[in-house]
Scaffold this active site. Structure first.
Site, short mmCIF file in Angstrom:
data_model
loop_
_atom_site.label_atom_id
_atom_site.label_comp_id
_atom_site.label_asym_id
_atom_site.label_seq_id
_atom_site.Cartn_x
_atom_site.Cartn_y
_atom_site.Cartn_z
N CYS A 139 0.83 -1.20 0.00
CA CYS A 139 0.00 0.00 0.00
C CYS A 139 0.87 1.25 0.00
CB CYS A 139 -0.94 0.01 1.20
SG CYS A 139 -0.09 0.07 2.80
N HIS A 165 3.41 0.79 3.50
CA HIS A 165 4.20 -0.43 3.37
C HIS A 165 5.09 -0.43 2.13
CE1 HIS A 165 1.14 -2.41 6.20
NE2 HIS A 165 2.31 -2.39 6.82
N CYS A 199 14.93 8.36 -5.64
CA CYS A 199 14.93 9.73 -6.16
C CYS A 199 13.83 10.57 -5.52
CB CYS A 199 14.72 9.73 -7.68
SG CYS A 199 16.00 8.85 -8.59
N CYS A 227 -3.35 18.00 -2.71
CA CYS A 227 -4.64 18.49 -2.21
C CYS A 227 -4.84 19.96 -2.59
CB CYS A 227 -4.76 18.30 -0.71
SG CYS A 227 -3.42 19.06 0.24
N HIS A 243 -3.17 20.71 5.02
CA HIS A 243 -4.04 20.02 4.06
C HIS A 243 -5.10 21.00 3.55
CE1 HIS A 243 -6.08 16.73 2.10
NE2 HIS A 243 -7.18 16.92 2.80
#
Length: 507
Positions: free
Chosen positions: A21, A28, A70, A140, A458
């Site tokens: 994920c 992960h 990178c 966002c 955000h």
């Protein structure tokens, strides 16, 4: 299926084919990269080492590739085109494995699944038809602006009604386009990708739309927004409108300039003689002008300010007309410690306070001395703004970020704003020449910044569509109410000119 069993944002490692994920789920995929680096560090002392390996993974949904070493997306391919082959293989798997599943989901949408997206509105049942936008990695800021613009009907409809531009033919017709460095810049069109994105947002899809093609074009033509760090939504909006305006001026992808101007004529007949600029900031020193014909951008967002400067020594008055697409308003200093609407230490800051601060007479400080042509030297002076012409859509930017010493801090003050009936008549240069219905504005969208700094936090947006308010939080879209909207700490406000007389409260 990723190792954590999550079906959100799966990424496949192109080295070992394991699936994990993304960093915005459980991270992960990034942990897989970090674990792979441990064996490399154990061999640092060896004299002959292989070149550091680039751990590249691919998004199983959008097929974009990313290199963790990178810390950037990869737009090129190997000499043998192996990345493209992986994409085609994944796409074939998707088409074959999920055809039956899509039919099953379609039936569920007609029954139980649709019920989760229904809400009672004024006694009737209505479905949420809005579509979210996937976050491509701190995008966002872009998603909030795109959702806001998509709910400005006159602006959005113009682009949605433009003819589609076919950038592909032959063997690639009907397939997704994957941009590589070898393709160059000749076949990218901001207008076309912007049109596609707007068309996708209100088709009723429950799956979030991925604006990666648009973001790719943004990278190509707006170098300031390359990378995946957090950006300022207001700055992005200004660059976006600027480049849309410039591309529409010159024509795009085979659509002639004359054809575009003919489509604009109904919107901009009254603006062609005066709309010569694209951006106007509050300080004359930072003004940016771009001569040329009007487009839908200037026809809808374009207004005109009169800037009056008076020399305090000889009384000479200088007047200048400045076009603008948005107004940047300071939050008055006396309100900057008041963070919430219910705080009791003094009155609540209102949008009217910010507008009054913008248009009030002010004395320029020592760093902004006015060059008086009569005195023939820089003198102390006063400055005052009047609005000479109001736009169809009034965009108001609240200046929440300020430099202090070496830091850019956020002004977290709550600013009260009206949902309906924002009356701009008292800020006009010649209010007697404008009918009352042309000075009233109703709120269409609000961009909100959550967090403490411009480089973090955000962005989300609230917008109204067909009488209902929605909250757009990247891929998640929820119905909300007016009470929630008015409590938001607005960063950018989009007000639409009222077309018909209606009884409402004024600001």
């Amino acid at each position: 299926m990723p190792v954590c069993r999550s079906n959100k944002s799966p990424w496949v490692c192109l080295t070992c084919s394991s699936v994990h994920c993304g960093r915005y789920v459980n991270g992960h995929a990034k942990k897989h990269y970090e674990d792979a680096q441990v064996p490399l560090t154990n061999h640092k002392k060896s004299e002959k080492q292989d070149k550091p390996q680039h751990t590249v993974c691919m998004d199983c949904s959008s097929y974009s590739t990313y290199c963790y070493r990178c810390d950037d997306f990869v737009v090129n391919d190997t000499k043998l085109g192996l990345v493209q082959k992986v994409r085609e293989h994944l796409q074939n798997l998707e088409n074959s494995a999920f055809t039956a599943d899509r039919h099953r989901k379609r039936k569920l949408l007609e029954n139980s699944s649709l019920n989760s997206k229904l809400l009672k509105v004024n006694g009737s049942t209505a479905a949420i038809c809005a579509t979210g936008l996937r976050n491509l990695g701190n995008t966002c800021f872009m998603n909030a602006i795109l959702q806001s613009l998509s709910n400005i009907e006159q602006f959005c409809c113009y682009f949605k009604e433009l003819p589609a531009v076919e950038l592909r033919n032959g063997k690639t017709a009907g397939r997704r386009t994957y941009h590589t460095r070898s393709q160059g810049d000749n076949n990218v069109s901001l207008v076309e990708e912007f049109r596609k994105t707007l068309c996708a947002l209100w088709q009723g899809s429950q799956t979030a739309f991925s604006p990666e093609s648009l973001f790719y074009v943004v990278w190509k033509i707006m170098p300031n927004f390359r990378g995946y760090q957090q950006q300022d939504a207001h700055e992005f909006m200004r660059y976006l409108l600027d480049h849309l305006h410039l591309e529409l001026q010159g024509g795009f992808n085979g659509v002639s300039r004359s054809a575009i101007l003919q489509e604009n004529s109904a919107l901009s007949a009254s603006n062609k003689c005066c709309m010569k600029g694209i951006y106007k900031t509050n300080s004359p020193k930072t003004e940016r002008k771009e001569n040329g014909a009007s487009t839908v951008v200037t026809a809808i967002f374009g207004g005109i300010l009169q800037n009056e400067v008076n020399c305090l020594i000889c009384g000479t008055e200088s007047r200048k007309f400045d076009p603008f697409l948005d107004l940047s308003l300071d939050i008055p200093s006396q309100f900057r410690n008041k963070r919430s609407k219910n705080q009791e230490n003094g009155p609540v800051c209102s949008l009217r306070d910010c507008l009054r601060s913008f248009t009030d007479l002010e004395e320029l400080d020592e760093t902004e001395l006015y060059m008086c042509h009569k005195c023939k030297k820089k003198q102390k002076s006063t400055k005052k703004f009047w609005i000479q012409k109001l736009p169809k859509v009034l965009c108001l930017h609240l200046k929440r970020f300020h430099w202090t010493a070496y830091l850019r801090n956020k002004v977290d003050t709550y600013v009260e704003f009206p949902l309906r009936g924002l009356d701009m008549k008292c800020y006009l240069l010649e209010p007697e020449n404008s009918g009352p219905e042309h000075c009233l504005y109703d709120l269409a969208a609000v961009v909100v910044h959550h967090g403490s700094g411009v480089g973090s936090g955000h962005y989300t947006a609230y917008a109204t569509h067909e009488g209902r308010w929605f909250h757009f939080n990247d891929s998640t879209v929820t119905l909300t109410d007016e009470d929630t909207v008015v409590k938001a700490k607005a960063y950018i406000l989009f007000y639409v000119e009222r077309q018909a007389k209606a009884g409402s409260d004024k600001l």
